[in-house]
Design an enzyme around this catalytic site. Structure first.
Site, PDB file in Angstrom:
ATOM      1  CG  ASP A 217      57.060  33.671  34.931  1.00 15.39           C
ATOM      2  OD1 ASP A 217      57.503  34.327  34.071  1.00 15.39           O
ATOM      3  OD2 ASP A 217      56.017  33.180  34.907  1.00 15.39           O
TER       4      ASP A 217
ATOM      5  CG  ASP B  63      51.100  40.355  31.674  1.00 11.96           C
ATOM      6  OD1 ASP B  63      51.510  39.499  31.077  1.00 11.96           O
ATOM      7  OD2 ASP B  63      52.009  40.918  32.548  1.00 11.96           O
TER       8      ASP B  63
END
Length: 254
Positions: A11, A130
């Site tokens: 990330d 997600d």
């Protein structure tokens, strides 16, 4: 039997690798280019880079970072975050990425999946999803966007099926409930999606030890497992994980 893939996720926020728990309290853990090279040397099958704030800030893909990674690793890597047009996809691939992950932008403009697959091929277009438990949805899981900050009206299973119909060649399925917890993947969610789509499903969120990967690759029917905290912490190397998976009878590239 097809080999199962181990994929390391980095990330990225403001050009640095960051790690949080359930999308919160992110801390700086290093340079993404150096880390990518290290995981490549350890034998990881693929890498994924997510610019976790690009969509929220309305910013495009991280082309400079992509080209620097492409100079140092020679395995497939996928890039997500802020990719909102065919031009963004093209520039990301030209910078060196093999695959593009569409998450928030795909929800806002589903045609981007269809057009991306038509122009660049299904194998280039990955749906990033997600999902979070929500008993008010048909499947029991709801889709969130903008780095988990925005709730949508989409049911996770319905969205996965629609995205594959539009042309997504792969799904990275992240459980927001398990993200960064290192207590195991969301097996039920992973299996439900994997059994209902015709493309590879990559399990994400919750990997803390090799047994968790064994469970999601076997019981969860995942084609690959995404890891982050396990290796970022230095607790595991990719080689050790693969060795332990191999010992458990999971076919991996050694």
């Amino acid at each position: 039997m097809l080999k199962k893939r181990i994929i390391v996720c980095l990330d990225v926020k403001d050009g640095r690798t960051t790690k949080g728990v359930k999308f919160q309290n992110n801390i700086d853990i290093g340079d993404p280019v150096d880390m990518a090279e290290e995981y490549y040397k350890q034998g990881v099958d693929e890498l994924v880079f997510y610019d976790i704030i690009a969509s929220a800030r309305g910013r495009g893909p991280i082309l400079d970072l992509i080209s620097r990674v492409a100079e140092r690793v020679f395995i497939p890597f996928c890039v997500g975050g802020g990719i909102g047009s065919i031009e963004d996809i093209r520039s990301t691939i030209l910078a060196g990425a093999e695959k593009i992950s569409l998450n928030s932008q795909a929800v806002k403009n589903p045609d981007l999946i269809r057009e991306g697959a038509r122009v660049f091929g299904n194998q280039c277009i990955v749906l990033g999803m997600d999902a979070k438990k929500d008993e008010t949805t048909p499947s029991g899981y709801r889709v969130y966007i903008n780095g988990g900050r925005v709730k949508t009206d989409l049911d996770a299973l319905e969205w996965a099926k629609k995205a594959v119909d539009l042309g997504a060649g792969e799904i990275v399925l992240n459980s927001m409930d398990a993200d960064g917890m290192k207590t195991g993947y969301e097996i039920n969610l992973t299996r439900m999606i994997a059994e209902n789509v015709s493309v590879p499903v990559i399990a994400s969120g919750g990997g803390g030890k090799s047994e968790h990967l064994v469970d999601v690759l076997r019981e969860g029917k995942a084609d690959a497992a995404l890891i982050a905290s396990m290796v970022h912490s230095g607790e595991y190397t990719v080689g050790r994980i693969k060795s332990e998976l191999n010992s458990a009878g999971i076919p991996v590239r050694l």
